[in-house]
Design a protein around this motif. Structure first.
Motif, short mmCIF file in Angstrom:
data_model
loop_
_atom_site.label_atom_id
_atom_site.label_comp_id
_atom_site.label_asym_id
_atom_site.label_seq_id
_atom_site.Cartn_x
_atom_site.Cartn_y
_atom_site.Cartn_z
N UNK A 685 0.83 -1.21 0.00
CA UNK A 685 0.00 0.00 0.00
C UNK A 685 0.87 1.26 0.00
N UNK A 686 1.95 1.27 0.79
CA UNK A 686 2.83 2.45 0.85
C UNK A 686 3.62 2.61 -0.45
N UNK A 687 4.03 1.48 -1.05
CA UNK A 687 4.73 1.56 -2.33
C UNK A 687 3.81 2.16 -3.39
N UNK A 688 2.56 1.78 -3.38
CA UNK A 688 1.58 2.36 -4.31
C UNK A 688 1.41 3.85 -4.06
N UNK A 689 1.36 4.22 -2.78
CA UNK A 689 1.16 5.63 -2.44
C UNK A 689 2.31 6.50 -2.94
N UNK A 690 3.55 6.04 -2.76
CA UNK A 690 4.70 6.86 -3.13
C UNK A 690 5.02 6.81 -4.63
N UNK A 691 4.68 5.73 -5.31
CA UNK A 691 4.98 5.62 -6.75
C UNK A 691 3.83 6.08 -7.62
N UNK A 692 2.63 6.22 -7.02
CA UNK A 692 1.47 6.63 -7.80
C UNK A 692 0.88 5.51 -8.65
N UNK A 693 1.27 4.28 -8.40
CA UNK A 693 0.72 3.15 -9.16
C UNK A 693 -0.41 2.50 -8.37
N UNK A 694 -1.46 2.11 -9.06
CA UNK A 694 -2.62 1.51 -8.43
C UNK A 694 -2.32 0.05 -8.05
N UNK A 695 -3.04 -0.41 -7.00
CA UNK A 695 -2.89 -1.78 -6.52
C UNK A 695 -4.03 -2.63 -7.10
N UNK A 696 -3.69 -3.82 -7.55
CA UNK A 696 -4.73 -4.71 -8.08
C UNK A 696 -5.71 -5.04 -6.95
N UNK A 697 -7.00 -4.81 -7.23
CA UNK A 697 -8.01 -5.01 -6.19
C UNK A 697 -8.48 -6.46 -6.11
#
Length: 786
Positions: A685-697
């Motif tokens: 979740x934090x990697x997504x937040x800082x890179x701006x990439x969405x997480x597969x739901x």
């Protein structure tokens, strides 16, 4: 000259079957029944006066009524004891005659007539008095029961009637003789009857001394008991009667001989019986010894129910009563098979661990039915007092045995199936540690000589089949856990719940709601509708409640006269249960930045856990919400530290960590959450937040992380996979170290699931983050893990 103490005409009645009060005498008394307490309260509020009467049996019918003559008594002192009884010091004042009963409830009130005492004395009365004192001297010579100073004191009393009453009140005469002396108003007749009683008592003492002189000084224990019984019989034959205490002693003697008691128990019982025989029934210690005798004599020391050892029949019973639970059934059949071959076997300690509603307690009843044993269930939830297990010592007021011994006595066999429910919820405080007391109970090497504090004799629990249940083992002390064989009860799959509903829940609810004769059918689609959108649980309790709710609504229509064939379809469920209470958690989800889907384990089964992260201008602070435990907070700090240390790998500007505050939140903020397996979810979740990439739901994850970026194994995987399955997730990322764990899982759990194993955090991020194509095109030379 006649003299009569002034007393009220109407008095409350204190009546007993084994005590006679005389005028002038002081007597201590202890009462515990409610009627006597009410009488005493009334007397204390009204001059402290009561009427004391003897209960007499009429015509051998067993019916008792008040004697015609009694004594007016005054309460000199009164004390309320801790056990609820009342101790008193009473003084008799004058004889009274019963006129009529004016009230029976809540206690007896009577009209009485005071009987004047005769004070005129002639030569004949003085002669009778002299003879009575001489007989009293002979009694003192034959035994040590009289104080010679009392005889001297009687010689100095001028009133002959008072002398007769004092003698009758202090000599151990039968109750009937005492009452006869009380009822005899004429002083000559009273002395004549008293002297005859004293003469008979002297004869009895001479016979007793003769028997005692013929007994050898050296004798074994059995001979001593025999001669004591002969002595008692001789005394009774000489007197031609037996009193109530003697009858009770004889009853206990016969009971001890009839019961198949171990030698050490029989010896203790006879010693206590000897103590009982020397006590006064009004003594508080008398009831304590009698209660103890009742416990040790009536415990099933050697009473065992015969086991049913037909394995095929037992297997049929277990299959009929429960769907699934293969491991538990297999272990029970193994135990019975070994017992059948060996003949005897120490009872194993089985511990059923799993979410609520999965059949842990109910299978215990089936085991007892299959073995043809008695079943005992004891809930340990919330127990704080060690005495609940081991009992209180007899020195305490109101002491009782512990629940283990109490339940075994109630069931009447020494080899029941004993279920200790909720062993994970045992408390601990200043009253002791019940879980430590359970160590002796649940240790096959020790429980063959379990000692309850009250019984204080070793009792064999080795033949008891103990079954414990728990929702989680985390709160069970390691020493206690080591003594038990753990059998896990997993969450039920949807297909399992449908089968359980068809074969168990629906027939049971039809019977409970008076619909046994009605034709009611639930379609498979209807049951799926209830399971998916109205209940979310590991077991089937809420499912049974929903089926019960539908059954009650049908019962209402049947009671109003509607009779038809009821077929419950999926579209009918909303009519009975209202709108859907739940939705499939992933149905309306879509990929988002900073939001990852994790898997959590609870004592009630597995759950989906969403991790939400948010970045805002600040100074590098981390805000954690959602009622998180210390372990989860540490996982969050590890995730931030790992991303900081590897910012170049993930193309995260270092200044973002210094100029931003990070808020991490897990929804359902009122529910406590803890454990290391959220580490992978937090990092993604934090990697997504800082890179701006969405997480597969549509992919869930679970795993513990280290500062080096490794993904470590976790527990509760079976429940977590079932939670993902319930939520409609078909792909799960788990640690590589858990690969071997899946080999023990039923095929139904893994059916339709895609399992991805990872060893490093970077592998998981590469799988779970959706590449941002625009960013990749602008910076084609930069390395991105996606």
């Amino acid at each position: 000259m006649n003299y009569t103490t002034k007393i009220p005409r109407t008095l409350p009645v204190l009546h007993m079957s084994n005590v006679v009060m005389f005028p002038y005498l002081l007597m201590p008394l202890v009462v515990s029944d409610e009627e006597s307490k009410l009488v005493i309260d009334y007397a204390l509020a009204n001059d402290k006066l009561m009427a004391f009467f003897l209960d007499q049996e009429k015509d051998d019918t067993g019916i008792t009524e008040l004697a015609n003559f009694g004594t007016a008594v005054t309460i000199l002192r009164m004390l309320r004891n801790q056990d609820g009884s009342i101790s008193m010091l009473l003084q008799g004042s004058t004889r009274i005659k019963l006129q009529k009963i004016v009230q029976k409830n809540p206690f007896i009130m009577v009209d009485v007539e005071a009987i004047p005492e005769q004070f005129e004395e002639d030569t004949e009365i003085q002669a009778y008095r002299t003879v009575a004192l001489e007989l009293l001297e002979k009694i003192a010579q034959e035994s040590n029961i009289l104080n010679r100073e009392m005889i001297t004191g009687l010689s100095n009393i001028k009133q002959a009637g008072r002398v007769a009453d004092i003698i009758a009140g202090n000599i151990d005469l039968p109750i009937s003789d005492r009452q006869k002396i009380l009822e005899t108003i004429d002083l000559k007749q009273r002395f004549r009857y008293l002297n005859n009683c004293l003469a008979e008592l002297i004869k009895q003492m001479k016979v007793e001394n003769h028997i005692r002189s013929n007994i050898q000084l050296e004798m074994n224990e059995d001979q001593r008991r025999y001669y004591l019984r002969e002595q008692m019989d001789a005394i009774r034959r000489e007197l031609g009667e037996t009193d109530e205490v003697s009858k009770e002693i004889m009853k206990w003697q016969e009971l001890i001989e009839q019961k198949n008691l171990p030698d050490y128990v029989k010896e203790t019982a006879l010693e206590e019986l000897e103590r009982l025989a020397t006590m006064q029934p009004v003594s508080s210690e008398y009831s304590v010894v009698r209660n103890y005798l009742d416990w040790i004599v009536n415990l099933p020391w050697r009473e065992y129910s015969k086991d049913r050892l037909d394995l095929k029949k037992i297997e049929r019973i277990l299959e009929k009563d429960h769907y699934g639970l293969k491991e538990a059934k297999e272990r029970i059949l193994e135990f019975i098979a070994v017992k059948k071959l060996k003949g005897n076997l120490k009872g194993p300690i089985l511990c059923f661990v799993g979410p609520p509603g999965t059949g842990k307690t109910s299978i215990g009843k089936s085991v007892a039915r299959a073995l043809s044993r008695k079943f005992i269930r004891m809930s340990l939830g919330g127990i704080h007092d060690e005495a609940e297990i081991r009992g209180h010592r007899r020195t305490y007021i109101g002491a009782m045995p512990g629940k283990i011994i109490m339940e075994i006595k109630r069931q009447g066999t020494a080899n029941p199936v004993f279920m200790l429910d909720e062993i994970d919820k045992v408390g601990r405080d200043f009253r002791g540690d019940p879980s430590s007391a359970l160590l002796e109970v649940l240790d096959p090497e020790q429980n063959n000589s379990f000692v309850d504090n009250y019984i204080n004799l070793p009792f064999d629990l080795s033949e008891v089949l103990f079954i414990t249940t728990a929702n989680t083992l985390d709160t069970v002390p390691p020493a206690l856990r080591d003594r038990m064989e753990i059998i896990e009860f997993t969450s039920y799959l949807e297909n399992d719940k449908i089968e359980i509903a068809k074969h168990f829940l629906i027939p049971r609810e039809k019977e409970n709601n008076g619909l046994a004769k009605e034709k009611i059918t639930f379609t498979k689609a209807a049951l799926q509708e209830i399971i998916r959108y109205y209940v979310r649980e590991a077991g089937v309790r809420n499912l049974q409640r929903r089926i019960g709710s539908i059954s009650r609504k049908i019962a209402k229509e049947v009671a109003m006269g509607t009779h038809q064939k009821w077929i419950i379809k999926a579209e009918d469920i909303a009519k009975y249960l209202g709108p859907r209470k739940l939705t499939l958690e992933m149905a309306n989800r879509k990929p988002e930045i900073g939001v990852a889907t994790g898997l959590a384990w609870t004592g009630y089964g597995g759950e989906i856990l969403f991790c939400e992260t948010l970045r805002m201008p600040g100074k590098g602070n981390i805000i954690l919400t959602g009622l998180l435990g210390e372990v989860m907070k540490e996982s969050a700090r590890i995730a931030v530290s790992y991303l900081k240390a590897n910012h170049s790998v993930f193309i995260i500007p270092p200044k973002l960590f210094e100029t931003s505050d990070i808020h991490i939140h897990f929804p359902s903020g009122a529910v406590p959450k803890d454990g290391p397996s959220a580490g992978l979810t937090l990092t993604v979740a934090l990697a997504s937040l800082f890179t701006g990439q969405k997480v597969r739901h549509d992919i869930a994850m679970t795993g513990e992380i280290t500062l080096e970026g490794k993904v470590l194994a976790i527990g509760g995987l079976k429940e977590k996979l079932l939670a993902a399955k319930r939520a409609g997730i078909k792909r799960v990322v788990i640690p590589e170290e858990n690969r071997e764990t899946l080999s023990d899982f039923p095929a139904d759990i893994l059916a339709g699931m895609e399992i991805t194993y990872v060893q490093e955090i970077q592998e998981a991020i590469r799988i779970l983050l959706i590449p941002n194509t625009e960013t990749v095109e602008q910076k084609p030379k930069q390395r991105r893990i996606a």
